[in-house]
Design a protein around this motif. Structure first.
Motif, mmCIF file in Angstrom:
data_model
loop_
_atom_site.group_PDB
_atom_site.id
_atom_site.type_symbol
_atom_site.label_atom_id
_atom_site.label_comp_id
_atom_site.label_asym_id
_atom_site.label_seq_id
_atom_site.Cartn_x
_atom_site.Cartn_y
_atom_site.Cartn_z
ATOM 1 N N SER A 195 42.439 47.883 75.698
ATOM 2 C CA SER A 195 42.926 47.000 76.243
ATOM 3 C C SER A 195 43.212 45.465 75.500
ATOM 4 C CB SER A 195 41.816 46.480 77.415
ATOM 5 O OG SER A 195 40.666 46.015 76.778
ATOM 6 N N TRP A 196 44.127 44.887 76.282
ATOM 7 C CA TRP A 196 44.283 43.523 75.440
ATOM 8 C C TRP A 196 44.110 42.228 76.508
ATOM 9 C CZ3 TRP A 196 47.829 39.352 76.611
ATOM 10 C CH2 TRP A 196 47.763 38.486 75.435
ATOM 11 N N GLN A 197 43.250 41.302 76.456
ATOM 12 C CA GLN A 197 43.059 40.077 77.586
ATOM 13 C C GLN A 197 42.872 39.195 76.658
ATOM 14 O OE1 GLN A 197 39.946 41.328 79.926
ATOM 15 N NE2 GLN A 197 41.082 42.961 81.034
ATOM 16 N N LYS A 198 43.764 37.884 77.052
ATOM 17 C CA LYS A 198 43.486 36.712 76.461
ATOM 18 C C LYS A 198 43.308 36.493 75.030
ATOM 19 C CE LYS A 198 41.254 35.538 80.970
ATOM 20 N NZ LYS A 198 39.938 34.887 81.557
ATOM 21 N N GLY A 199 43.979 37.167 74.431
ATOM 22 C CA GLY A 199 44.153 37.116 72.827
ATOM 23 C C GLY A 199 42.672 37.808 72.095
ATOM 24 N N GLU A 200 42.344 38.898 72.963
ATOM 25 C CA GLU A 200 41.304 39.662 72.240
ATOM 26 C C GLU A 200 41.582 41.009 72.646
ATOM 27 O OE1 GLU A 200 37.649 39.366 70.009
ATOM 28 O OE2 GLU A 200 38.945 38.030 70.880
ATOM 29 N N ALA A 201 41.841 41.883 71.496
ATOM 30 C CA ALA A 201 42.163 43.144 71.769
ATOM 31 C C ALA A 201 40.925 44.162 71.707
ATOM 32 C CB ALA A 201 43.171 43.743 70.710
ATOM 33 N N LEU A 202 40.812 44.908 72.487
ATOM 34 C CA LEU A 202 39.657 46.023 72.415
ATOM 35 C C LEU A 202 40.439 47.449 71.772
ATOM 36 C CD1 LEU A 202 36.772 46.794 73.049
ATOM 37 C CD2 LEU A 202 37.355 47.661 75.136
ATOM 38 N N LEU A 203 39.865 47.711 70.511
ATOM 39 C CA LEU A 203 40.413 48.937 69.840
ATOM 40 C C LEU A 203 39.460 50.024 69.734
ATOM 41 C CD1 LEU A 203 42.026 46.547 67.044
ATOM 42 C CD2 LEU A 203 43.175 47.488 69.045
ATOM 43 N N SER A 204 39.993 51.280 69.739
ATOM 44 C CA SER A 204 39.355 52.492 69.306
ATOM 45 C C SER A 204 39.750 52.947 68.163
ATOM 46 C CB SER A 204 39.659 53.430 70.523
ATOM 47 O OG SER A 204 39.001 54.803 70.151
ATOM 48 N N CYS A 205 38.660 53.182 67.040
ATOM 49 C CA CYS A 205 38.977 53.818 65.865
ATOM 50 C C CYS A 205 38.345 55.431 65.706
ATOM 51 C CB CYS A 205 38.512 53.049 64.510
ATOM 52 S SG CYS A 205 39.301 51.375 64.430
ATOM 53 N N ASP A 206 39.267 56.382 65.579
ATOM 54 C CA ASP A 206 38.650 57.522 65.140
ATOM 55 C C ASP A 206 37.953 57.686 63.985
ATOM 56 O OD1 ASP A 206 39.952 58.404 67.646
ATOM 57 O OD2 ASP A 206 41.597 58.773 66.735
ATOM 58 N N VAL A 207 36.694 58.570 64.092
ATOM 59 C CA VAL A 207 36.112 58.731 62.825
ATOM 60 C C VAL A 207 36.599 59.928 62.218
ATOM 61 C CG1 VAL A 207 33.900 59.537 62.086
ATOM 62 C CG2 VAL A 207 34.029 57.810 63.988
ATOM 63 N N LYS A 208 36.894 59.840 60.793
ATOM 64 C CA LYS A 208 37.729 60.931 60.222
ATOM 65 C C LYS A 208 36.648 61.499 59.259
ATOM 66 C CE LYS A 208 42.317 58.680 60.380
ATOM 67 N NZ LYS A 208 43.137 58.214 59.793
ATOM 68 N N HIS B 145 34.646 54.645 67.233
ATOM 69 C CA HIS B 145 33.975 53.345 67.219
ATOM 70 C C HIS B 145 34.976 52.388 68.073
ATOM 71 C CE1 HIS B 145 31.065 54.474 64.193
ATOM 72 N NE2 HIS B 145 32.155 55.030 63.547
ATOM 73 N N THR B 146 34.472 51.579 68.815
ATOM 74 C CA THR B 146 35.305 50.434 69.659
ATOM 75 C C THR B 146 34.810 49.139 68.960
ATOM 76 O OG1 THR B 146 34.905 51.966 71.673
ATOM 77 C CG2 THR B 146 35.489 49.719 71.976
ATOM 78 N N LEU B 147 36.104 48.391 68.831
ATOM 79 C CA LEU B 147 35.642 47.117 68.208
ATOM 80 C C LEU B 147 36.710 45.995 68.809
ATOM 81 C CD1 LEU B 147 37.687 46.481 65.150
ATOM 82 C CD2 LEU B 147 36.776 48.761 65.270
ATOM 83 N N SER B 148 36.370 44.780 68.892
ATOM 84 C CA SER B 148 37.118 43.844 69.505
ATOM 85 C C SER B 148 37.649 43.072 68.341
ATOM 86 C CB SER B 148 36.225 43.011 70.470
ATOM 87 O OG SER B 148 37.090 41.972 70.951
ATOM 88 N N VAL B 149 39.074 42.862 68.268
ATOM 89 C CA VAL B 149 39.809 42.108 67.498
ATOM 90 C C VAL B 149 40.541 40.980 67.887
ATOM 91 C CG1 VAL B 149 41.442 42.083 65.309
ATOM 92 C CG2 VAL B 149 39.610 43.797 65.806
ATOM 93 N N ALA B 150 40.665 39.617 67.425
ATOM 94 C CA ALA B 150 41.436 38.600 67.920
ATOM 95 C C ALA B 150 42.865 38.943 67.427
ATOM 96 C CB ALA B 150 41.165 37.398 67.401
ATOM 97 N N CYS B 151 43.750 38.895 68.699
ATOM 98 C CA CYS B 151 45.445 39.335 68.483
ATOM 99 C C CYS B 151 45.980 38.338 69.558
ATOM 100 C CB CYS B 151 45.498 40.718 68.679
ATOM 101 S SG CYS B 151 47.378 41.100 68.575
ATOM 102 N N ASP B 152 46.870 37.420 68.988
ATOM 103 C CA ASP B 152 47.653 36.692 69.874
ATOM 104 C C ASP B 152 48.924 37.360 70.591
ATOM 105 O OD1 ASP B 152 46.049 34.694 69.147
ATOM 106 O OD2 ASP B 152 47.519 34.172 67.623
ATOM 107 N N THR B 153 49.141 38.413 69.742
ATOM 108 C CA THR B 153 50.306 39.380 70.257
ATOM 109 C C THR B 153 50.076 40.132 71.551
ATOM 110 O OG1 THR B 153 51.277 39.490 68.177
ATOM 111 C CG2 THR B 153 52.154 40.945 69.761
ATOM 112 N N PRO B 154 50.404 40.031 72.824
ATOM 113 C CA PRO B 154 50.314 40.821 73.672
ATOM 114 C C PRO B 154 50.258 42.263 73.344
ATOM 115 C CG PRO B 154 51.777 39.377 74.465
ATOM 116 C CD PRO B 154 51.444 39.167 73.126
ATOM 117 N N LEU B 155 49.351 43.145 73.622
ATOM 118 C CA LEU B 155 49.177 44.769 73.365
ATOM 119 C C LEU B 155 49.196 45.532 74.597
ATOM 120 C CD1 LEU B 155 46.939 44.468 70.259
ATOM 121 C CD2 LEU B 155 49.512 44.655 70.246
ATOM 122 N N VAL B 156 49.689 47.023 74.629
ATOM 123 C CA VAL B 156 49.610 47.836 75.799
ATOM 124 C C VAL B 156 48.944 48.735 75.235
ATOM 125 C CG1 VAL B 156 51.148 49.249 77.115
ATOM 126 C CG2 VAL B 156 52.066 47.114 76.151
ATOM 127 N N ALA B 157 47.898 49.096 76.364
ATOM 128 C CA ALA B 157 46.962 50.314 76.252
ATOM 129 C C ALA B 157 47.666 51.610 75.619
ATOM 130 C CB ALA B 157 46.250 50.668 77.385
#
Length: 159
Positions: free
Chosen positions: A10-23, A49-61
């Motif tokens: 998800s992306w909300q207000k400049g904050e992107a919630l990301l999922s990284c696969d464990v390889k 792993h789920t992490l939150s990263v600052a991002c100004d660009t709007p992103l789509v799930a």
């Protein structure tokens, strides 16, 4: 810079919630059949792993982004996490052995030193995690999942 691809949750207000696969640590090695590391990777849980990263660009799930983290911060955090309990274990164990002169005291010192080193590492990692250089950054953004559509036609459709 160490790079890895992640999927946007998800992306909300400049904050992107990301999922990284464990390889797995090795997936293309020629000696896969007799590799102990490969077998251990199969036994462990396959998690994300789920992490939150600052991002100004709007992103789509579902969109892919390339994350990067500086090598120095990764090496520093690995040294902190692994070396402080190990150093604590050896130093306090040697100190207890010298003070009390028994193996039981050395074992107790090793336990106290290892746990103490772990607690020190945890405290310092919380402080270091606030540094901007220790945060992952988004290096590049892939197209959204619905931005590109490929249509194929068969010979029966074209007649």
């Amino acid at each position: 810079m160490i790079k890895e691809w992640a999927t946007v949750i998800s992306w909300q207000k400049g904050e992107a919630l990301l999922s990284c696969d464990v390889k797995a640590s090795c997936s293309s090695c020629a000696s896969r059949a007799g590799c102990g590391s490969r077998i251990l990777n199969k036994l462990g849980p396959q998690t994300n792993h789920t992490l939150s990263v600052a991002c100004d660009t709007p992103l789509v799930a579902g969109q892919k982004v390339e994350l990067g983290i500086a090598e120095g911060s990764l090496i520093g955090s690995a040294l902190l996490v692994y070396m402080s309990p190990l150093v604590g274990l050896f130093v306090v164990s040697a100190l207890f052995q010298a003070l009390f002169g028994t193996n039981l005291a050395a074992i107790c010192g090793a336990l106290i030193g290892g746990v103490g080193g772990f607690l020190i590492a945890r405290e310092f990692s919380l402080k270091f995690s606030r540094r901007e250089t220790w945060q992952p950054v988004i290096l590049s953004v892939a197209l959204p999942p619905n931005a590109l559509r490929v249509e194929t036609t068969t010979s029966a459709d074209s007649q």
